[in-house]
Design a protein around this motif. Structure first.
Motif, PDB file in Angstrom:
ATOM      1  N   PRO A 171       0.842  -1.214   0.000  1.00  0.00           N
ATOM      2  CA  PRO A 171       0.000   0.000   0.000  1.00  0.00           C
ATOM      3  C   PRO A 171       0.875   1.262   0.000  1.00  0.00           C
ATOM      4  CG  PRO A 171      -0.723  -1.563   1.679  1.00  0.00           C
ATOM      5  CD  PRO A 171       0.571  -2.079   1.152  1.00  0.00           C
ATOM      6  N   GLN A 172       0.292   2.342  -0.471  1.00  0.00           N
ATOM      7  CA  GLN A 172       1.017   3.619  -0.479  1.00  0.00           C
ATOM      8  C   GLN A 172       1.519   3.931   0.932  1.00  0.00           C
ATOM      9  OE1 GLN A 172      -1.366   6.948  -1.847  1.00  0.00           O
ATOM     10  NE2 GLN A 172       0.502   8.081  -2.295  1.00  0.00           N
ATOM     11  N   HIS A 173       2.759   4.429   1.028  1.00  0.00           N
ATOM     12  CA  HIS A 173       3.286   4.694   2.369  1.00  0.00           C
ATOM     13  C   HIS A 173       4.199   5.918   2.397  1.00  0.00           C
ATOM     14  CE1 HIS A 173       5.929   1.893   0.299  1.00  0.00           C
ATOM     15  NE2 HIS A 173       6.928   2.437   0.955  1.00  0.00           N
ATOM     16  N   PHE A 174       4.299   6.476   3.605  1.00  0.00           N
ATOM     17  CA  PHE A 174       5.095   7.676   3.839  1.00  0.00           C
ATOM     18  C   PHE A 174       5.956   7.440   5.078  1.00  0.00           C
ATOM     19  CE2 PHE A 174       1.106   8.941   1.929  1.00  0.00           C
ATOM     20  CZ  PHE A 174       1.489   9.839   0.941  1.00  0.00           C
ATOM     21  N   ILE A 175       7.037   8.219   5.167  1.00  0.00           N
ATOM     22  CA  ILE A 175       7.875   8.191   6.371  1.00  0.00           C
ATOM     23  C   ILE A 175       7.755   9.563   7.017  1.00  0.00           C
ATOM     24  CG2 ILE A 175      10.274   8.085   7.189  1.00  0.00           C
ATOM     25  CD1 ILE A 175      10.765   6.058   4.873  1.00  0.00           C
ATOM     26  N   SER A 176       7.512   9.587   8.330  1.00  0.00           N
ATOM     27  CA  SER A 176       7.325  10.890   8.969  1.00  0.00           C
ATOM     28  C   SER A 176       8.110  11.031  10.264  1.00  0.00           C
ATOM     29  CB  SER A 176       5.836  11.117   9.270  1.00  0.00           C
ATOM     30  OG  SER A 176       5.472  10.427  10.447  1.00  0.00           O
ATOM     31  N   SER A 177       8.339  12.283  10.613  1.00  0.00           N
ATOM     32  CA  SER A 177       8.823  12.627  11.949  1.00  0.00           C
ATOM     33  C   SER A 177       8.166  13.940  12.331  1.00  0.00           C
ATOM     34  CB  SER A 177      10.344  12.787  11.961  1.00  0.00           C
ATOM     35  OG  SER A 177      10.724  13.545  13.100  1.00  0.00           O
ATOM     36  N   ALA A 178       7.438  13.912  13.440  1.00  0.00           N
ATOM     37  CA  ALA A 178       6.803  15.145  13.915  1.00  0.00           C
ATOM     38  C   ALA A 178       7.878  16.099  14.429  1.00  0.00           C
ATOM     39  CB  ALA A 178       5.793  14.826  15.005  1.00  0.00           C
ATOM     40  N   GLU A 179       8.968  15.538  14.936  1.00  0.00           N
ATOM     41  CA  GLU A 179      10.086  16.341  15.466  1.00  0.00           C
ATOM     42  C   GLU A 179      10.764  17.123  14.347  1.00  0.00           C
ATOM     43  OE1 GLU A 179      12.017  16.143  18.766  1.00  0.00           O
ATOM     44  OE2 GLU A 179       9.914  15.858  19.325  1.00  0.00           O
ATOM     45  N   LYS A 180      11.037  16.419  13.238  1.00  0.00           N
ATOM     46  CA  LYS A 180      11.842  17.026  12.160  1.00  0.00           C
ATOM     47  C   LYS A 180      10.998  17.490  10.976  1.00  0.00           C
ATOM     48  CE  LYS A 180      16.231  15.230  13.410  1.00  0.00           C
ATOM     49  NZ  LYS A 180      17.209  14.162  13.292  1.00  0.00           N
ATOM     50  N   LYS A 181       9.695  17.336  11.091  1.00  0.00           N
ATOM     51  CA  LYS A 181       8.746  17.698  10.030  1.00  0.00           C
ATOM     52  C   LYS A 181       8.944  16.885   8.746  1.00  0.00           C
ATOM     53  CE  LYS A 181       7.944  22.429  11.683  1.00  0.00           C
ATOM     54  NZ  LYS A 181       6.929  22.003  12.653  1.00  0.00           N
ATOM     55  N   THR A 182       9.495  15.707   8.893  1.00  0.00           N
ATOM     56  CA  THR A 182       9.682  14.826   7.738  1.00  0.00           C
ATOM     57  C   THR A 182       8.315  14.353   7.232  1.00  0.00           C
ATOM     58  OG1 THR A 182      11.620  14.007   8.909  1.00  0.00           O
ATOM     59  CG2 THR A 182      10.933  12.740   6.959  1.00  0.00           C
ATOM     60  N   GLY A 183       8.157  14.306   5.915  1.00  0.00           N
ATOM     61  CA  GLY A 183       6.935  13.756   5.327  1.00  0.00           C
ATOM     62  C   GLY A 183       5.806  14.753   5.168  1.00  0.00           C
ATOM     63  N   ARG A 184       5.971  15.938   5.700  1.00  0.00           N
ATOM     64  CA  ARG A 184       4.878  16.912   5.710  1.00  0.00           C
ATOM     65  C   ARG A 184       4.401  17.238   4.287  1.00  0.00           C
ATOM     66  NH1 ARG A 184       4.031  22.633   5.890  1.00  0.00           N
ATOM     67  NH2 ARG A 184       2.211  23.063   7.202  1.00  0.00           N
ATOM     68  N   GLU A 185       5.342  17.625   3.435  1.00  0.00           N
ATOM     69  CA  GLU A 185       4.967  18.030   2.072  1.00  0.00           C
ATOM     70  C   GLU A 185       4.297  16.886   1.313  1.00  0.00           C
ATOM     71  OE1 GLU A 185       4.844  21.093   1.169  1.00  0.00           O
ATOM     72  OE2 GLU A 185       5.772  21.609   3.079  1.00  0.00           O
ATOM     73  N   GLU A 186       4.849  15.678   1.453  1.00  0.00           N
ATOM     74  CA  GLU A 186       4.332  14.518   0.721  1.00  0.00           C
ATOM     75  C   GLU A 186       2.899  14.182   1.155  1.00  0.00           C
ATOM     76  OE1 GLU A 186       7.228  14.727   2.269  1.00  0.00           O
ATOM     77  OE2 GLU A 186       8.834  14.011   0.950  1.00  0.00           O
ATOM     78  N   ILE A 187       2.663  14.209   2.453  1.00  0.00           N
ATOM     79  CA  ILE A 187       1.333  13.858   2.957  1.00  0.00           C
ATOM     80  C   ILE A 187       0.318  14.942   2.556  1.00  0.00           C
ATOM     81  CG2 ILE A 187      -0.051  13.421   5.047  1.00  0.00           C
ATOM     82  CD1 ILE A 187       2.673  12.302   6.273  1.00  0.00           C
ATOM     83  N   LEU A 188       0.734  16.208   2.698  1.00  0.00           N
ATOM     84  CA  LEU A 188      -0.169  17.299   2.300  1.00  0.00           C
ATOM     85  C   LEU A 188      -0.441  17.285   0.793  1.00  0.00           C
ATOM     86  CD1 LEU A 188       1.018  20.304   4.530  1.00  0.00           C
ATOM     87  CD2 LEU A 188      -1.068  18.932   4.793  1.00  0.00           C
ATOM     88  N   ALA A 189       0.546  16.849   0.006  1.00  0.00           N
ATOM     89  CA  ALA A 189       0.340  16.773  -1.450  1.00  0.00           C
ATOM     90  C   ALA A 189      -0.714  15.726  -1.777  1.00  0.00           C
ATOM     91  CB  ALA A 189       1.655  16.460  -2.153  1.00  0.00           C
ATOM     92  N   LEU A 190      -0.683  14.598  -1.072  1.00  0.00           N
ATOM     93  CA  LEU A 190      -1.708  13.568  -1.311  1.00  0.00           C
ATOM     94  C   LEU A 190      -3.087  14.112  -0.935  1.00  0.00           C
ATOM     95  CD1 LEU A 190      -2.659  10.677  -2.014  1.00  0.00           C
ATOM     96  CD2 LEU A 190      -2.247  10.066   0.367  1.00  0.00           C
ATOM     97  N   ILE A 191      -3.173  14.783   0.201  1.00  0.00           N
ATOM     98  CA  ILE A 191      -4.457  15.347   0.639  1.00  0.00           C
ATOM     99  C   ILE A 191      -4.968  16.357  -0.392  1.00  0.00           C
ATOM    100  CG2 ILE A 191      -5.555  16.809   2.409  1.00  0.00           C
ATOM    101  CD1 ILE A 191      -3.807  15.354   4.508  1.00  0.00           C
ATOM    102  N   GLU A 192      -4.082  17.201  -0.874  1.00  0.00           N
ATOM    103  CA  GLU A 192      -4.474  18.204  -1.873  1.00  0.00           C
ATOM    104  C   GLU A 192      -5.018  17.534  -3.132  1.00  0.00           C
ATOM    105  OE1 GLU A 192      -1.351  20.955  -3.074  1.00  0.00           O
ATOM    106  OE2 GLU A 192      -2.886  22.519  -3.223  1.00  0.00           O
ATOM    107  N   LYS A 193      -4.336  16.466  -3.546  1.00  0.00           N
ATOM    108  CA  LYS A 193      -4.772  15.741  -4.753  1.00  0.00           C
ATOM    109  C   LYS A 193      -6.161  15.126  -4.518  1.00  0.00           C
ATOM    110  CE  LYS A 193      -3.454  11.498  -6.317  1.00  0.00           C
ATOM    111  NZ  LYS A 193      -2.439  10.447  -6.351  1.00  0.00           N
ATOM    112  N   LEU A 194      -6.352  14.509  -3.348  1.00  0.00           N
ATOM    113  CA  LEU A 194      -7.630  13.857  -3.060  1.00  0.00           C
ATOM    114  C   LEU A 194      -8.753  14.857  -2.807  1.00  0.00           C
ATOM    115  CD1 LEU A 194      -6.372  10.945  -0.768  1.00  0.00           C
ATOM    116  CD2 LEU A 194      -7.037  10.792  -3.165  1.00  0.00           C
ATOM    117  N   ASN A 195      -8.394  16.062  -2.379  1.00  0.00           N
ATOM    118  CA  ASN A 195      -9.401  17.101  -2.147  1.00  0.00           C
ATOM    119  C   ASN A 195     -10.061  17.549  -3.453  1.00  0.00           C
ATOM    120  OD1 ASN A 195      -9.366  17.431   0.603  1.00  0.00           O
ATOM    121  ND2 ASN A 195      -7.934  19.147   0.614  1.00  0.00           N
TER     122      ASN A 195
END
Ligand code: GTP
Ligand code: MG
Length: 196
Positions: A171-195
């Motif tokens: 399944p589609q997957h992302f790597i994130s870190s709330a500390e380092k803001k990793t993955g933020r752009e990628e996850i928001l890009a998916l949300i934008e596309k699905l919106n």
């Protein structure tokens, strides 16, 4: 995607009390303490929007946040926390399952997995249930800052190998870190596309 506004809207004990299902919605789910609330705060860029805690079991209701006045982020209670009674766990499970099965505006369910952990039966079962019901989901491997780059890659490769036993395609997957803001752009890009 630019986040202009992000506001807490409502906490609901049941899907029936959730806001009208007229806007696109994205839910964050996973074991207690995996980092759901922290990830939501990182995505919107407003610390303290979703309540976080080092004590598992902090989130107990279905929490709706409205972003840019036109889509919802949802923080859900964690599952599989051993110190919560069996009765309470069963209550959370049915609340989450009913919510997911009945919320027609859910565009994607983000299943959070701690990057450091071995694949867990309840996560695997939950994703299988989503797959069997044709519900759209993506995996987010959280807390990536807690591992070295090599250890992280090794852990995720192992997870993929185990997933292969049940899934013809990872399944589609992302790597994130709330500390380092990793993955933020990628996850928001998916949300934008699905919106759209
Ligand atoms: P429940 O609501 O109890 O189910 O937990 P949750 O999944 O919402 O987890 P929460 O965001 O409250 O985070 C749990 C703990 O992990 C907190 O102490 C966070 O500070 C920590 N944490 C969350 N994300 C990260 C991360 O990316 N990196 C690090 N180092 N710590 C994190
Ligand atoms: Mg939480």
């Amino acid at each position: 995607m630019l986040i202009k506004t992000a506001k807490f809207l409502l906490s609901s004990p049941d899907y029936k009390q959730c806001p009208p299902d007229t806007l696109p919605e994205y839910a964050f789910i996973g074991r207690s303490n995996v980092g759901k609330s922290s990830l939501i705060n990182m995505l919107v860029g407003f610390g303290g929007l979703a309540k976080t805690s080092s004590t598992p079991g902090k989130t107990q209701l279905i929490n709706h946040f409205i972003v840019n006045e036109n889509w919802y982020l949802v923080d859900l209670p964690g599952y599989g926390y051993a110190k919560v009674s069996k009765v309470q766990q069963a209550k959370f499970s049915s609340m989450i399952e009913n919510y997911i099965a009945n919320r027609t505006n859910l565009r994607c369910i983000f299943v959070l997995i701690d990057s450091r952990h071995e694949p867990q039966t309840n996560d695997m079962d939950f994703m299988r249930w989503l797959g069997e019901n044709g519900l759209p989901f993506a995996i987010i491997f959280t807390k990536s800052d807690k591992l070295s780059a090599t250890a992280l890659q090794k852990s995720i490769n192992h997870y993929k190998a185990v997933m292969k036993q049940y899934w013809t395609e990872m399944p589609q997957h992302f790597i994130s870190s709330a500390e380092k803001k990793t993955g933020r752009e990628e996850i928001l890009a998916l949300i934008e596309k699905l919106n759209s």
